[in-house]
Scaffold this motif. Structure first.
Motif: not given
Length: 351
Positions: A264-278
């Motif tokens: 949700s932070l504007p300076n952050v990108r999530i890279c890789g694969a979808r997380t497992g959840g939980g």
């Protein structure tokens, strides 16, 4: 929505109190195969929080598995029948614990690529030369890229430890960009999320919402309570530059929550694969024979009130996979992608 601030610890207390206050009369189950099976089925029916989202007809599922029970069913066989029943929930937060075994739903990660190899990381990217504190490994990579690997949130991450890490990566060597690698992080303490997120924000933010069960119905939930995160105090080092968080399918529970907040932070990108959840806080109870049952009872949603139970996707354009063959040869495609993103950005800045 109700806008209130609760730290994860206070939230947990509210949840427990709410669960206790919503108790109602239950049958007196016998300590025999049928009694234990029925107790398990009813406890889950009253408290589990994701029937609706997963489209599970719990009554029908229970009837199917109960047909396998007989008056002569032994403990080991009964444990297997009940474990198979719980697997229908497809939830890594669900465990049945006996004196001889603990059930665990593994398909939330086992049917997916691992996308990570610790030996590859340590040998080919960190050169077996890195610092470590509170279970966190960290190093300044070439091109002034700060790298942090956090494999678990099970143990408390202290503010002091983070101060040392950020002093090296940001306070001393001035990292231009930060990579936070939480691949294979199966979760742990939610208080660690509060501590970590506080280092990457300069104002209070909404991190999501939590609801608790108020009755036995599948839709009997409280109003949402807002989870808010505050920045670390001025005497602690904060990093507000660009951040890339590396994820894989084995990021679960508290790690999944961390990714949801960071995304949700504007300076952050999530890279890789979808997380497992939980995305739910667990609730625990006991069967007549003394076996313990644990399962998701309080759903947590993200800052936009979207479910997190099924995992968090990478940022657009940042979905990357690694093959086992590549990893075995010393190539980590996800980490390489993040490093290249920074290198290109730095080149553009210098032009």
């Amino acid at each position: 929505m109700k806008s209130r601030y609760f730290s994860p610890i206070i939230l947990f207390s509210i949840v427990i109190c709410a669960l206790l206050s919503s108790c109602h009369d239950v049958p007196d189950y016998k300590d025999d195969p049928y009694g234990n099976f029925d107790a398990l089925a009813d406890i889950v029916a009253d408290r589990y929080c994701y029937f609706e989202e997963k489209g599970i007809d719990w009554k029908a599922v229970c009837e199917k598995h109960r047909e396998k029970v007989t008056p002569e069913t032994g403990q080991v066989e009964l444990f297997k029948i009940m474990s198979d029943l719980l697997d229908e929930l497809q939830d890594g937060h669900v465990n049945l614990s006996s004196r001889f075994s603990t059930s665990y739903y593994r398909k939330w990660w086992s049917d997916y690529p691992q996308n990570f190899n610790l030996r590859t990381l340590q040998q080919y990217y960190l050169d077996f030369d890195y610092m470590s504190v509170s279970g966190i490994s960290y190093k300044m990579l070439p091109d002034s890229i700060g790298y942090i690997y956090c494999p678990s949130f099970s143990n408390q991450i202290s503010e002091t430890s983070l101060d040392y890490i950020f002093a090296v990566l940001y306070g001393v060597e001035q990292a231009k960009g930060m990579i936070i690698d939480i691949r294979n992080n199966g979760g742990g303490m939610l208080t660690n999320i509060e501590t970590l997120v506080g280092r990457f924000i300069d104002e209070e933010i909404s991190g999501g919402y939590i609801r608790h069960k108020t009755g036995p119905g599948s839709n009997d939930f409280s109003d949402p309570y807002e989870i808010r995160y505050k920045p670390a105090s001025a005497d602690h080092i904060r990093y507000l530059g660009p951040i890339i968080v590396l994820t894989n399918r084995s990021c679960y529970s508290a790690a999944n929550n961390f990714v949801a907040v960071m995304k949700s932070l504007p300076n952050v990108r999530i890279c890789g694969a979808r997380t497992g959840g939980g995305g739910g806080l667990p609730f625990s109870s006991e069967l007549p024979n003394g076996w313990g049952i644990r399962f998701s009872a309080c759903p947590i949603t993200d800052a936009d009130d979207r479910p997190t139970e099924f995992g968090i996707d990478p940022s657009p354009g940042y979905e990357v996979d690694c093959t086992e063959e590549e990893l075995a040869k010393g190539k980590d495609a996800i980490l390489d992608f993040a490093i290249e993103v920074y290198r290109k950005a730095f080149e553009e800045t210098e032009k």
